[in-house]
Design a protein around this motif. Structure first.
Motif, PDB file in Angstrom:
ATOM      1  N   UNK A 174      17.555  65.820  37.939  1.00 49.86           N
ATOM      2  CA  UNK A 174      16.737  66.863  38.559  1.00 49.86           C
ATOM      3  C   UNK A 174      16.536  68.077  37.659  1.00 49.86           C
ATOM      4  N   UNK A 175      17.473  68.298  36.726  1.00 52.44           N
ATOM      5  CA  UNK A 175      17.430  69.511  35.887  1.00 52.44           C
ATOM      6  C   UNK A 175      17.901  69.133  34.483  1.00 52.44           C
ATOM      7  N   UNK A 176      17.078  68.414  33.716  1.00 50.71           N
ATOM      8  CA  UNK A 176      17.512  67.870  32.420  1.00 50.71           C
ATOM      9  C   UNK A 176      17.995  68.925  31.435  1.00 50.71           C
ATOM     10  N   UNK A 177      17.416  70.124  31.501  1.00 48.75           N
ATOM     11  CA  UNK A 177      17.793  71.166  30.539  1.00 48.75           C
ATOM     12  C   UNK A 177      19.061  71.909  30.942  1.00 48.75           C
ATOM     13  N   UNK A 178      19.651  71.578  32.080  1.00 53.64           N
ATOM     14  CA  UNK A 178      20.883  72.230  32.533  1.00 53.64           C
ATOM     15  C   UNK A 178      22.059  71.774  31.672  1.00 53.64           C
ATOM     16  N   UNK A 179      22.866  72.719  31.217  1.00 46.77           N
ATOM     17  CA  UNK A 179      24.057  72.397  30.426  1.00 46.77           C
ATOM     18  C   UNK A 179      25.298  72.545  31.308  1.00 46.77           C
ATOM     19  N   UNK A 180      25.922  71.428  31.651  1.00 50.04           N
ATOM     20  CA  UNK A 180      27.154  71.462  32.443  1.00 50.04           C
ATOM     21  C   UNK A 180      28.312  71.697  31.477  1.00 50.04           C
ATOM     22  N   UNK A 181      28.871  72.900  31.504  1.00 47.74           N
ATOM     23  CA  UNK A 181      29.915  73.268  30.543  1.00 47.74           C
ATOM     24  C   UNK A 181      31.307  72.861  31.015  1.00 47.74           C
ATOM     25  N   UNK A 182      31.446  72.560  32.317  1.00 45.74           N
ATOM     26  CA  UNK A 182      32.745  72.118  32.833  1.00 45.74           C
ATOM     27  C   UNK A 182      32.533  71.398  34.156  1.00 45.74           C
ATOM     28  N   UNK A 183      33.276  70.306  34.336  1.00 45.20           N
ATOM     29  CA  UNK A 183      33.309  69.581  35.607  1.00 45.20           C
ATOM     30  C   UNK A 183      34.763  69.566  36.061  1.00 45.20           C
ATOM     31  N   UNK A 184      35.056  70.245  37.155  1.00 47.12           N
ATOM     32  CA  UNK A 184      36.439  70.517  37.553  1.00 47.12           C
ATOM     33  C   UNK A 184      36.800  69.771  38.833  1.00 47.12           C
ATOM     34  N   UNK A 185      38.109  69.508  38.992  1.00 50.17           N
ATOM     35  CA  UNK A 185      38.569  68.772  40.160  1.00 50.17           C
ATOM     36  C   UNK A 185      39.433  69.606  41.094  1.00 50.17           C
ATOM     37  N   UNK A 186      39.582  70.892  40.816  1.00 49.37           N
ATOM     38  CA  UNK A 186      40.310  71.768  41.731  1.00 49.37           C
ATOM     39  C   UNK A 186      39.800  73.193  41.562  1.00 49.37           C
ATOM     40  N   UNK A 187      40.117  74.034  42.552  1.00 53.70           N
ATOM     41  CA  UNK A 187      39.575  75.383  42.560  1.00 53.70           C
ATOM     42  C   UNK A 187      40.079  76.267  41.438  1.00 53.70           C
ATOM     43  N   UNK A 188      41.354  76.132  41.087  1.00 55.59           N
ATOM     44  CA  UNK A 188      41.901  76.959  40.018  1.00 55.59           C
ATOM     45  C   UNK A 188      41.230  76.693  38.684  1.00 55.59           C
ATOM     46  N   UNK A 189      41.036  75.415  38.364  1.00 47.36           N
ATOM     47  CA  UNK A 189      40.353  75.064  37.116  1.00 47.36           C
ATOM     48  C   UNK A 189      38.915  75.566  37.128  1.00 47.36           C
ATOM     49  N   UNK A 190      38.276  75.490  38.297  1.00 44.31           N
ATOM     50  CA  UNK A 190      36.894  75.964  38.406  1.00 44.31           C
ATOM     51  C   UNK A 190      36.808  77.459  38.138  1.00 44.31           C
ATOM     52  N   UNK A 191      37.718  78.227  38.727  1.00 43.80           N
ATOM     53  CA  UNK A 191      37.694  79.676  38.541  1.00 43.80           C
ATOM     54  C   UNK A 191      37.892  80.040  37.072  1.00 43.80           C
ATOM     55  N   UNK A 192      38.848  79.393  36.415  1.00 46.07           N
ATOM     56  CA  UNK A 192      39.089  79.697  35.004  1.00 46.07           C
ATOM     57  C   UNK A 192      37.902  79.282  34.135  1.00 46.07           C
ATOM     58  N   UNK A 193      37.281  78.140  34.459  1.00 47.29           N
ATOM     59  CA  UNK A 193      36.129  77.683  33.679  1.00 47.29           C
ATOM     60  C   UNK A 193      34.948  78.637  33.833  1.00 47.29           C
ATOM     61  N   UNK A 194      34.718  79.094  35.057  1.00 44.69           N
ATOM     62  CA  UNK A 194      33.598  80.013  35.290  1.00 44.69           C
ATOM     63  C   UNK A 194      33.855  81.346  34.602  1.00 44.69           C
ATOM     64  N   UNK A 195      35.087  81.839  34.679  1.00 43.34           N
ATOM     65  CA  UNK A 195      35.413  83.099  34.013  1.00 43.34           C
ATOM     66  C   UNK A 195      35.253  82.982  32.502  1.00 43.34           C
ATOM     67  N   UNK A 196      35.587  81.816  31.952  1.00 45.49           N
ATOM     68  CA  UNK A 196      35.508  81.623  30.502  1.00 45.49           C
ATOM     69  C   UNK A 196      34.070  81.452  30.018  1.00 45.49           C
ATOM     70  N   UNK A 197      33.265  80.696  30.771  1.00 45.95           N
ATOM     71  CA  UNK A 197      31.915  80.350  30.309  1.00 45.95           C
ATOM     72  C   UNK A 197      30.827  81.270  30.852  1.00 45.95           C
ATOM     73  N   UNK A 198      31.112  82.001  31.940  1.00 45.19           N
ATOM     74  CA  UNK A 198      30.119  82.881  32.560  1.00 45.19           C
ATOM     75  C   UNK A 198      28.791  82.146  32.792  1.00 45.19           C
ATOM     76  N   UNK A 199      28.818  81.030  33.498  1.00 49.39           N
ATOM     77  CA  UNK A 199      27.585  80.260  33.693  1.00 49.39           C
ATOM     78  C   UNK A 199      26.629  80.956  34.656  1.00 49.39           C
TER      79      UNK A 199
END
Length: 255
Positions: free
Chosen positions: A24-49
């Motif tokens: 649906x969004x070929x130009x979208x860059x998925x910088x992290x795929x996470x399996x828990x909330x803590x990892x998601x929060x750290x990934x978002x803080x690091x990458x600022x998506x």
């Protein structure tokens, strides 16, 4: 290129959403795929998506808790909640103009969401309204069905096997594939990765404060912030201090 983080604890659903997003969004860059909330929060803080797709119910931090923390950790990230059908949540999201996807994710709904996200000035709730909505949802949504929280565990200390009441644990800390269990009496080794503990600990008592650390809130004497914004936890029953990753400091604001 627009950056994105996807957080979904069920592997099949996570892979399905990633595949649908790629189409649906070929130009979208998925910088992290996470399996828990803590990892998601750290990934978002690091990458600022620009965008984050958050499952509401995840081990450790819920999607609602992650979204609340983003007000400080990554305020410009647009959140799309992914949830199983719940009429209360759907009504609240609609009233608050919050993006959401229902499981199983429908292609047409995802395409409509992507179109909104691509807008330069997307409509949505302002930060104060969103914070109020998340707090309201957190109180009102029924707790996820789960097994009763862990009461005791067995861990090794040298040649000895210890039976430890979970209430006596000050904190858990990751040690490669295993987990160090710290009590007032000392440390023991649990032959289980720390992520698996997130599913069985009482989320009202044990909180993840770092990718590698889960602390017993009852064991905390105080929390302070150093010059870099990182939190420092002092314990009631242990002499050492624990570091709180900056994104997780938001979790202590209302405690």
């Amino acid at each position: 290129m627009t950056k994105c983080v996807v957080a979904e604890d069920e592997a099949l659903l996570r892979e399905s959403l990633l595949g649908m997003l790629a189409e649906a969004w070929p130009e979208l860059e998925v910088v992290a795929a996470c399996e828990d909330g803590g990892s998601a929060l750290e990934a978002i803080a690091a990458h600022q998506p620009e965008v984050a797709f958050l499952d509401i119910r995840m081990p450790g931090l819920t999607g609602l808790e992650v979204a609340t923390a983003l007000a400080e950790a990554s305020p410009h990230t647009r959140v799309v909640f992914v949830t199983a059908y719940d009429q209360y949540a759907v009504d609240a999201f609609e009233r608050g103009a919050v993006d959401y996807l229902l499981k199983p994710v429908a292609r047409e709904r995802l395409l409509a969401t992507v179109a909104r996200l691509k807008q330069r000035a997307p409509a949505g709730a302002d930060p104060a309204q969103l914070a109020a909505l998340l707090e309201q949802l957190g109180r009102a949504l029924p707790a996820a069905s789960r097994q009763p929280p862990l009461v005791w565990l067995t861990a090794s200390s040298g040649a000895e096997t210890r039976l430890i009441m979970v209430d006596d644990v000050a904190y858990f800390q990751s040690d490669s594939k295993y987990t160090v269990v710290m009590t007032q009496q000392g440390e023991s080794l649990l032959r289980k990765p720390i992520r698996e503990l997130l599913d069985v600990l009482d989320p009202n008592i044990f909180k993840q404060i770092h990718r590698s650390t889960i602390v017993n809130l009852k064991a905390i004497a105080s929390v302070a912030r150093d010059e870099s914004g990182r939190g420092i936890v002092k314990l009631r029953t242990r002499p050492e201090t624990l570091s709180v990753s900056q994104p997780f400091m938001t979790l202590f604001k209302n405690m």
